[in-house]
Design a protein around this motif. Structure first.
Motif, mmCIF file in Angstrom:
data_model
loop_
_atom_site.group_PDB
_atom_site.id
_atom_site.type_symbol
_atom_site.label_atom_id
_atom_site.label_comp_id
_atom_site.label_asym_id
_atom_site.label_seq_id
_atom_site.Cartn_x
_atom_site.Cartn_y
_atom_site.Cartn_z
ATOM 1 N N PRO A 39 33.792 6.123 21.619
ATOM 2 C CA PRO A 39 32.416 6.266 22.089
ATOM 3 C C PRO A 39 32.359 6.731 23.543
ATOM 4 C CG PRO A 39 33.064 3.966 22.156
ATOM 5 C CD PRO A 39 34.216 4.710 21.542
ATOM 6 N N GLY A 40 31.186 7.170 23.950
ATOM 7 C CA GLY A 40 30.982 7.568 25.343
ATOM 8 C C GLY A 40 30.124 8.814 25.441
ATOM 9 N N GLU A 41 29.707 9.075 26.651
ATOM 10 C CA GLU A 41 28.833 10.219 26.878
ATOM 11 C C GLU A 41 29.657 11.476 27.088
ATOM 12 O OE1 GLU A 41 25.299 11.529 29.997
ATOM 13 O OE2 GLU A 41 26.030 9.467 29.956
ATOM 14 N N GLU A 42 29.253 12.545 26.429
ATOM 15 C CA GLU A 42 29.971 13.811 26.570
ATOM 16 C C GLU A 42 29.698 14.411 27.952
ATOM 17 O OE1 GLU A 42 32.079 15.346 24.721
ATOM 18 O OE2 GLU A 42 31.971 14.278 22.804
ATOM 19 N N PRO A 43 30.735 14.898 28.643
ATOM 20 C CA PRO A 43 30.502 15.538 29.939
ATOM 21 C C PRO A 43 29.836 16.897 29.765
ATOM 22 C CG PRO A 43 32.810 15.720 29.326
ATOM 23 C CD PRO A 43 32.161 14.866 28.272
ATOM 24 N N THR A 81 37.067 11.509 9.726
ATOM 25 C CA THR A 81 36.868 10.851 11.019
ATOM 26 C C THR A 81 36.694 9.346 10.840
ATOM 27 O OG1 THR A 81 34.471 11.161 10.947
ATOM 28 C CG2 THR A 81 35.756 12.867 12.078
ATOM 29 N N VAL A 82 37.134 8.642 11.861
ATOM 30 C CA VAL A 82 36.919 7.195 11.969
ATOM 31 C C VAL A 82 36.312 6.981 13.348
ATOM 32 C CG1 VAL A 82 38.029 4.942 12.135
ATOM 33 C CG2 VAL A 82 38.902 6.651 10.518
ATOM 34 N N THR A 83 35.236 6.209 13.411
ATOM 35 C CA THR A 83 34.591 5.985 14.700
ATOM 36 C C THR A 83 34.867 4.575 15.183
ATOM 37 O OG1 THR A 83 32.842 7.541 14.122
ATOM 38 C CG2 THR A 83 32.400 6.027 15.941
ATOM 39 N N LEU A 84 35.386 4.481 16.403
ATOM 40 C CA LEU A 84 35.604 3.168 17.027
ATOM 41 C C LEU A 84 34.384 2.802 17.862
ATOM 42 C CD1 LEU A 84 39.238 2.922 18.492
ATOM 43 C CD2 LEU A 84 38.246 1.625 16.626
ATOM 44 N N ASP A 85 34.093 1.511 17.956
ATOM 45 C CA ASP A 85 32.963 1.113 18.785
ATOM 46 C C ASP A 85 33.417 0.636 20.160
ATOM 47 O OD1 ASP A 85 34.160 -1.229 18.193
ATOM 48 O OD2 ASP A 85 32.384 -2.223 17.362
ATOM 49 N N THR A 86 34.694 0.873 20.486
ATOM 50 C CA THR A 86 35.203 0.553 21.817
ATOM 51 C C THR A 86 36.157 1.661 22.240
ATOM 52 O OG1 THR A 86 36.530 -0.991 23.124
ATOM 53 C CG2 THR A 86 37.053 -0.833 20.791
ATOM 54 N N ASN A 87 36.193 1.924 23.538
ATOM 55 C CA ASN A 87 37.213 2.880 23.998
ATOM 56 C C ASN A 87 38.392 2.166 24.648
ATOM 57 O OD1 ASN A 87 36.179 2.198 26.497
ATOM 58 N ND2 ASN A 87 34.823 3.991 26.565
ATOM 59 N N ASP A 88 38.467 0.857 24.454
ATOM 60 C CA ASP A 88 39.616 0.080 24.917
ATOM 61 C C ASP A 88 40.613 -0.017 23.779
ATOM 62 O OD1 ASP A 88 41.458 -1.707 25.829
ATOM 63 O OD2 ASP A 88 40.077 -3.409 25.996
ATOM 64 N N ILE A 89 41.662 0.773 23.845
ATOM 65 C CA ILE A 89 42.591 0.773 22.711
ATOM 66 C C ILE A 89 43.453 -0.478 22.676
ATOM 67 C CG2 ILE A 89 42.695 3.278 22.533
ATOM 68 C CD1 ILE A 89 45.517 3.036 23.777
ATOM 69 N N ASN A 90 43.396 -1.279 23.732
ATOM 70 C CA ASN A 90 44.107 -2.560 23.688
ATOM 71 C C ASN A 90 43.261 -3.667 23.059
ATOM 72 O OD1 ASN A 90 46.743 -2.096 25.053
ATOM 73 N ND2 ASN A 90 45.424 -1.406 26.732
ATOM 74 N N ALA A 91 42.008 -3.371 22.750
ATOM 75 C CA ALA A 91 41.124 -4.376 22.169
ATOM 76 C C ALA A 91 41.605 -4.757 20.762
ATOM 77 C CB ALA A 91 39.695 -3.852 22.111
ATOM 78 N N ARG A 93 39.975 -5.394 18.039
ATOM 79 C CA ARG A 93 39.381 -4.686 16.906
ATOM 80 C C ARG A 93 39.878 -3.239 16.821
ATOM 81 N NH1 ARG A 93 35.238 -5.298 20.644
ATOM 82 N NH2 ARG A 93 33.930 -3.493 21.127
ATOM 83 N N ALA A 94 40.277 -2.692 17.949
ATOM 84 C CA ALA A 94 40.874 -1.349 17.905
ATOM 85 C C ALA A 94 42.224 -1.406 17.198
ATOM 86 C CB ALA A 94 41.027 -0.801 19.318
ATOM 87 N N ILE A 95 42.996 -2.434 17.538
ATOM 88 C CA ILE A 95 44.317 -2.578 16.917
ATOM 89 C C ILE A 95 44.179 -2.808 15.412
ATOM 90 C CG2 ILE A 95 46.408 -3.995 16.859
ATOM 91 C CD1 ILE A 95 45.854 -4.561 19.889
ATOM 92 N N GLU A 96 43.180 -3.613 15.035
ATOM 93 C CA GLU A 96 42.941 -3.829 13.593
ATOM 94 C C GLU A 96 42.649 -2.511 12.893
ATOM 95 O OE1 GLU A 96 39.767 -6.614 13.462
ATOM 96 O OE2 GLU A 96 40.999 -8.314 14.096
ATOM 97 N N THR A 97 41.871 -1.659 13.553
ATOM 98 C CA THR A 97 41.564 -0.348 12.969
ATOM 99 C C THR A 97 42.832 0.499 12.851
ATOM 100 O OG1 THR A 97 39.350 -0.395 13.922
ATOM 101 C CG2 THR A 97 40.198 1.755 13.261
ATOM 102 N N PHE A 98 43.629 0.513 13.924
ATOM 103 C CA PHE A 98 44.848 1.324 13.896
ATOM 104 C C PHE A 98 45.759 0.895 12.750
ATOM 105 C CE2 PHE A 98 44.328 1.554 18.785
ATOM 106 C CZ PHE A 98 43.373 2.557 18.657
ATOM 107 N N ASP A 99 45.841 -0.412 12.527
ATOM 108 C CA ASP A 99 46.741 -0.916 11.489
ATOM 109 C C ASP A 99 46.307 -0.491 10.084
ATOM 110 O OD1 ASP A 99 48.703 -2.104 13.019
ATOM 111 O OD2 ASP A 99 47.650 -4.024 13.176
#
Lengths: 253, 189
Positions: A39-43, A81-91, A93-99
């Motif tokens: 997620p995040g705002e496009e430059p 595509t898969v959309t994450l709701d965080t841009n913290d890849i150490n989070a 829930r991000a790790i759960e998604t990666f797995d």
């Protein structure tokens, strides 16, 4: 012809680097298994709509559209595509998604200056990162500019991420000649990284394994370059713009 | 651009990150030089003024703590062995934008040590300039530029005449190093 990369995914943030990655792979007919969108705002982009980008005579380039988001490119190319709701890849829930992803490798194009912590390093995916700097001599956020000052060229290195600052095993590294008049931060640097990424993935698709190199050389850690030296580096690349930009540009690592 | 953006506050208290610096204007170096000229003017005034306010006396630190000034002096005179120790101090300054007055032999901050004084920072600048000149490494120039930005941001009565004179010399060496890099890469005006 489409080059399938069934075990590879791309982790894409709203950045110019992610735009370069997505457009370069799509232009070269490469189709990863999926793209994970952060997620995040496009430059905003305030330059030419299309930049005819070529790295030397022996490398094919692409028409780069810096104003087109990675998400638009991915959607147009029909990638999963898969959309994450965080841009913290150490989070967690991000790790759960990666797995749960059906890939073994994620190309990292998330936020800069992120160190992977043990939990995400223990997940089932490996993170392939293309660093702006010729390793091991130019580690750190602005290794690209220090390389430009010292060598007059733009160093880029593909690595497996580990828990250090650009200390992971090197897959491939190369130097790129700067192009006069082309902006470095938002165009040349991301495109150099995208070009090396495409070369790495092409080898993976062709040979069935990733390249690797011992990457000999003295290690050096580059801290953020002082603007006076960055100005000189930009002048060396003949990329000093004649008008001030109103937009801050992050130095991606 | 008509004003150098890296020095409008006490950079030791409110450090500059330098990460999103707008520096691609053709006049950037001109503005930077003018800023250093202004700093040199202030330093000349300090060098000829009366005695400065003495720096606060450092709190006593138990042995085997080593004064930063001793470490820097040793680094200055032993370039072969000194570079590794200097690189540790560079990393500390780059990350935290400050150094301390005393360190343990392994360069960990000595317990109860206070932040370094201006004289220590000026000596750090002299060491960085020396290594930048010896090694032609732009990394030391980059750190030196940041350190001088910080020192220029606090020029005032707390500088002794001697420290002011020494910092003036560091700024002249810094300017020569920037000129060297412009010439080396073929972009000198």
């Amino acid at each position: 012809m489409t080059l399938g990369l069934d075990d590879v995914g791309l982790l894409l943030a709203p950045t110019f680097r992610s735009r370069a990655y997505a457009q370069t792979l799509a232009a070269h007919g490469m189709r990863p298994a999926l793209a994970v969108l952060l997620p995040g705002e496009e430059p905003a982009w305030d330059g030419d709509e299309t930049i005819d980008f070529r790295f030397g005579d022996d490398r094919s380039g692409i028409d780069f559209h810096p104003g087109v988001s990675a998400k638009e490119t991915v959607t147009a190319a029909g990638w999963e595509t898969v959309t994450l709701d965080t841009n913290d890849i150490n989070a967690e829930r991000a790790i759960e998604t990666f797995d749960k992803l059906p890939v073994s490798v994620l190309v990292y194009s998330g936020l800069s200056k992120v160190l992977l912590r043990p939990p995400v390093l223990a997940s089932k995916v490996r993170f392939l990162h293309v660093h702006g700097g010729y390793l091991p001599a130019y580690r750190g956020a602005t290794g690209f500019y220090f390389g430009l000052l010292n060598e007059g060229r733009l160093g880029v290195s593909a690595i497996w991420m580990d828990d250090g600052i650009d200390t992971g095993p090197v897959l491939m590294r190369d130097w790129y000649d700067p192009q006069s008049g082309v902006e470095i931060d938002r165009v040349m640097e991301p495109m150099a990284r995208a070009d090396l990424l495409a070369r790495v993935l092409r080898i993976r698709a062709r040979d069935g394994h990733y390249p690797s190199t011992a990457a000999p050389g003295e290690a050096g850690l580059c801290f953020v370059i002082h603007p006076v030296l960055k100005n000189i580096a930009l002048a060396r690349a003949q990329a000093v713009r004649t008008k001030d930009s109103s937009e801050d540009v992050a130095l991606t690592s | 651009m008509d004003r150098y953006p890296c020095g409008d506050r006490d950079l030791f208290r409110q450090p500059e990150s330098y990460e999103y610096a707008k520096c691609d204007g053709a006049d950037y170096l001109t503005v930077w030089r003018r800023s250093r000229d202004a700093a040199l003017e202030k330093l000349r005034a300090r060098a000829t003024a009366g005695p400065a306010a003495a720096e606060a006396e450092a709190a006593p630190v138990s042995p085997p703590a080593i004064p930063l000034s001793d470490i820097l002096s040793e680094v200055m005179t032993a370039p072969g062995d000194g570079r590794a120790r200097l690189d540790v101090l560079v990393a500390k300054f780059e990350i935290f934008r400050r150094l301390f007055g005393y360190y343990e032999p392994d360069l960990r901050r000595a317990p109860y040590s206070e932040v370094a004084g201006l004289e220590d920072y000026v000596l750090f600048g002299e060491v960085l300039a020396a290594y930048a000149e010896r090694t032609a490494s732009p990394m030391y120039v980059s750190t030196l530029l940041k350190l001088v930005d910080a020192l220029c941001s606090v020029i005032g009565d707390q500088f002794s005449a001697a420290a002011a004179a020494r910092l003036s010399h560091v700024i002249e060496r810094e300017r020569a190093l920037v000129r060297y890099w412009q010439e080396r890469v073929g972009v000198a005006p």
